[in-house]
Design a protein around this motif. Structure first.
Motif, short mmCIF file in Angstrom:
data_model
loop_
_atom_site.label_atom_id
_atom_site.label_comp_id
_atom_site.label_asym_id
_atom_site.label_seq_id
_atom_site.Cartn_x
_atom_site.Cartn_y
_atom_site.Cartn_z
N LEU A 209 0.85 -1.19 0.00
CA LEU A 209 0.00 0.00 0.00
C LEU A 209 0.88 1.24 0.00
O LEU A 209 2.01 1.21 0.47
CB LEU A 209 -0.97 0.01 1.19
N SER A 210 0.34 2.32 -0.53
CA SER A 210 1.11 3.55 -0.67
C SER A 210 1.00 4.41 0.58
O SER A 210 -0.05 4.99 0.86
CB SER A 210 0.60 4.35 -1.88
N LEU A 211 2.09 4.50 1.34
CA LEU A 211 2.09 5.38 2.52
C LEU A 211 1.97 6.85 2.13
O LEU A 211 1.22 7.59 2.78
CB LEU A 211 3.36 5.15 3.34
N PRO A 212 2.66 7.33 1.07
CA PRO A 212 2.46 8.73 0.69
C PRO A 212 1.01 9.02 0.29
O PRO A 212 0.46 10.06 0.66
CB PRO A 212 3.40 8.91 -0.51
N GLY A 213 0.41 8.11 -0.45
CA GLY A 213 -0.99 8.32 -0.85
C GLY A 213 -1.92 8.29 0.34
O GLY A 213 -2.87 9.08 0.43
N LEU A 214 -1.65 7.39 1.29
CA LEU A 214 -2.48 7.30 2.48
C LEU A 214 -2.35 8.56 3.32
O LEU A 214 -3.34 9.08 3.85
CB LEU A 214 -2.08 6.06 3.29
N ARG A 215 -1.13 9.07 3.45
CA ARG A 215 -0.92 10.32 4.20
C ARG A 215 -1.75 11.45 3.60
O ARG A 215 -2.45 12.19 4.31
CB ARG A 215 0.56 10.70 4.20
N LYS A 216 -1.67 11.60 2.29
CA LYS A 216 -2.42 12.68 1.62
C LYS A 216 -3.92 12.51 1.80
O LYS A 216 -4.65 13.48 2.01
CB LYS A 216 -2.05 12.71 0.13
N ALA A 217 -4.39 11.26 1.71
CA ALA A 217 -5.83 11.00 1.87
C ALA A 217 -6.28 11.33 3.28
O ALA A 217 -7.34 11.95 3.49
CB ALA A 217 -6.14 9.55 1.53
N LEU A 218 -5.50 10.94 4.28
CA LEU A 218 -5.86 11.25 5.67
C LEU A 218 -5.87 12.76 5.90
O LEU A 218 -6.79 13.29 6.53
CB LEU A 218 -4.88 10.57 6.63
N TYR A 219 -4.86 13.46 5.38
CA TYR A 219 -4.83 14.91 5.53
C TYR A 219 -6.06 15.56 4.90
O TYR A 219 -6.65 16.49 5.46
CB TYR A 219 -3.57 15.50 4.87
N SER A 220 -6.44 15.08 3.72
CA SER A 220 -7.58 15.69 3.02
C SER A 220 -8.89 15.51 3.77
O SER A 220 -9.84 16.27 3.57
CB SER A 220 -7.69 15.11 1.61
N LEU A 221 -8.93 14.49 4.64
CA LEU A 221 -10.15 14.21 5.40
C LEU A 221 -10.07 14.74 6.83
O LEU A 221 -10.93 14.46 7.65
CB LEU A 221 -10.41 12.70 5.41
N GLY A 222 -9.00 15.50 7.12
CA GLY A 222 -8.90 16.18 8.40
C GLY A 222 -8.20 15.41 9.50
O GLY A 222 -8.33 15.76 10.69
N PHE A 223 -7.46 14.36 9.15
CA PHE A 223 -6.75 13.57 10.15
C PHE A 223 -5.25 13.85 10.11
O PHE A 223 -4.72 14.28 9.10
CB PHE A 223 -6.97 12.07 9.91
N GLU A 224 -4.60 13.57 11.23
CA GLU A 224 -3.15 13.57 11.28
C GLU A 224 -2.68 12.12 11.23
O GLU A 224 -3.31 11.24 11.82
CB GLU A 224 -2.65 14.21 12.58
N VAL A 225 -1.58 11.87 10.54
CA VAL A 225 -1.03 10.52 10.49
C VAL A 225 -0.71 10.01 11.89
O VAL A 225 -0.98 8.85 12.24
CB VAL A 225 0.24 10.49 9.60
N SER A 226 -0.16 10.88 12.72
CA SER A 226 0.28 10.47 14.07
C SER A 226 -0.87 10.06 14.98
O SER A 226 -0.64 9.42 16.01
CB SER A 226 1.08 11.59 14.72
N GLU A 227 -2.09 10.39 14.61
CA GLU A 227 -3.25 9.95 15.40
C GLU A 227 -3.33 8.43 15.48
O GLU A 227 -3.90 7.88 16.43
CB GLU A 227 -4.55 10.47 14.78
N PHE A 228 -2.79 7.76 14.48
CA PHE A 228 -2.95 6.32 14.38
C PHE A 228 -1.70 5.54 14.76
O PHE A 228 -1.67 4.32 14.66
CB PHE A 228 -3.40 5.95 12.96
N TRP A 229 -0.65 6.26 15.19
CA TRP A 229 0.57 5.59 15.63
C TRP A 229 0.33 4.88 16.96
O TRP A 229 -0.52 5.30 17.76
CB TRP A 229 1.71 6.58 15.80
N ASN A 230 1.14 3.85 17.21
CA ASN A 230 1.10 3.19 18.52
C ASN A 230 1.36 4.21 19.61
O ASN A 230 2.21 5.11 19.44
CB ASN A 230 2.17 2.10 18.59
N ARG A 231 0.70 4.10 20.71
CA ARG A 231 0.81 5.09 21.80
C ARG A 231 2.26 5.24 22.28
O ARG A 231 2.65 6.30 22.74
CB ARG A 231 -0.09 4.70 22.96
N SER A 232 3.03 4.17 22.17
CA SER A 232 4.40 4.24 22.66
C SER A 232 5.28 5.15 21.81
O SER A 232 6.38 5.54 22.24
CB SER A 232 5.02 2.83 22.66
N LEU A 233 4.79 5.52 20.61
CA LEU A 233 5.59 6.36 19.72
C LEU A 233 5.29 7.84 19.88
O LEU A 233 6.03 8.68 19.33
CB LEU A 233 5.33 5.95 18.26
#
Length: 202
Positions: A177-201
């Motif tokens: 899967l495309s991480l760059p494409g996923l990042r752009k899609a999440l941004y366009s829908l109002g999300f931050e990528v870091s919202e979905f990172w493991n809590r330890s990060l």
């Protein structure tokens, strides 16, 4: 909010985990062959086919996770005007490789994201240069079982890497899967990528 992967693909899971996301795995159960047959009759473009498959998977699974983010994906290899999916058998894999060795194909990866704030569909296209592999190695690779469930009958990150001379485009898309494409899609829908990172990060 959870990140749900509408796929049982080990490669897609590996990419997300390596990128700090531990998704819920909920594979879709859509009839891919029926969807492809319908789109073929309509003369759909290759990119539209993989995006339609990704959309069908995400939308089916999203019904079970209405408050979460759901990603569906599908990949196929376009070579000499023909779309190819998973070979599924050793003999089919050998035939594919005997045909595609020494040639250039395009791996088309469709993605569809369903979220409470909207949806986003996107396509990633990566050129792949296949090596001239000898018959003994082609058969040996097929019998490992690794490429049987892979679009285009190859992997980039494992044994198949021996037989890929180069790529032009997004490496993560070729793996699953495309991480760059996923990042752009999440941004366009109002999300931050870091919202979905493991809590330890974070």
């Amino acid at each position: 909010m959870r990140f749900v992967l509408a796929s049982s693909s080990p490669s897609r899971l590996q990419i997300l985990r390596s990128a700090g996301v531990e998704p819920v795995i909920d594979p879709a159960g859509v009839d891919e062959d029926a969807i492809i047959a319908t789109l073929d009759r309509r003369g759909a473009a290759p990119g539209d086919v993989v995006q339609a498959l990704a959309r069908a998977k995400a939308e089916e699974v999203a019904q079970r996770w209405p408050a979460d983010v759901v990603l569906g994906g599908d990949s196929m290899l376009l070579i000499e005007g023909t779309l190819q999916g998973k070979p599924k058998t050793v003999e089919a894999t050998i035939e594919r490789w005997q045909h595609q060795q020494g040639k250039v194909g395009e791996l088309l990866s469709g993605h569809h994201l369903v979220t409470p704030s909207g949806t986003q569909t996107f396509l990633s296209t990566t050129k792949v240069w296949f090596a001239q592999a000898n018959d003994a190695d082609i058969r040996a690779y097929a019998t490992t079982g690794e490429p049987l469930q892979c679009a285009g009958a190859f992997t980039l990150e494992a044994i198949g890497g021996w037989f890929i001379d180069r790529i032009e485009g997004d490496p993560s898309s070729v793996i699953g899967l495309s991480l760059p494409g996923l990042r752009k899609a999440l941004y366009s829908l109002g999300f931050e990528v870091s919202e979905f990172w493991n809590r330890s990060l974070v």
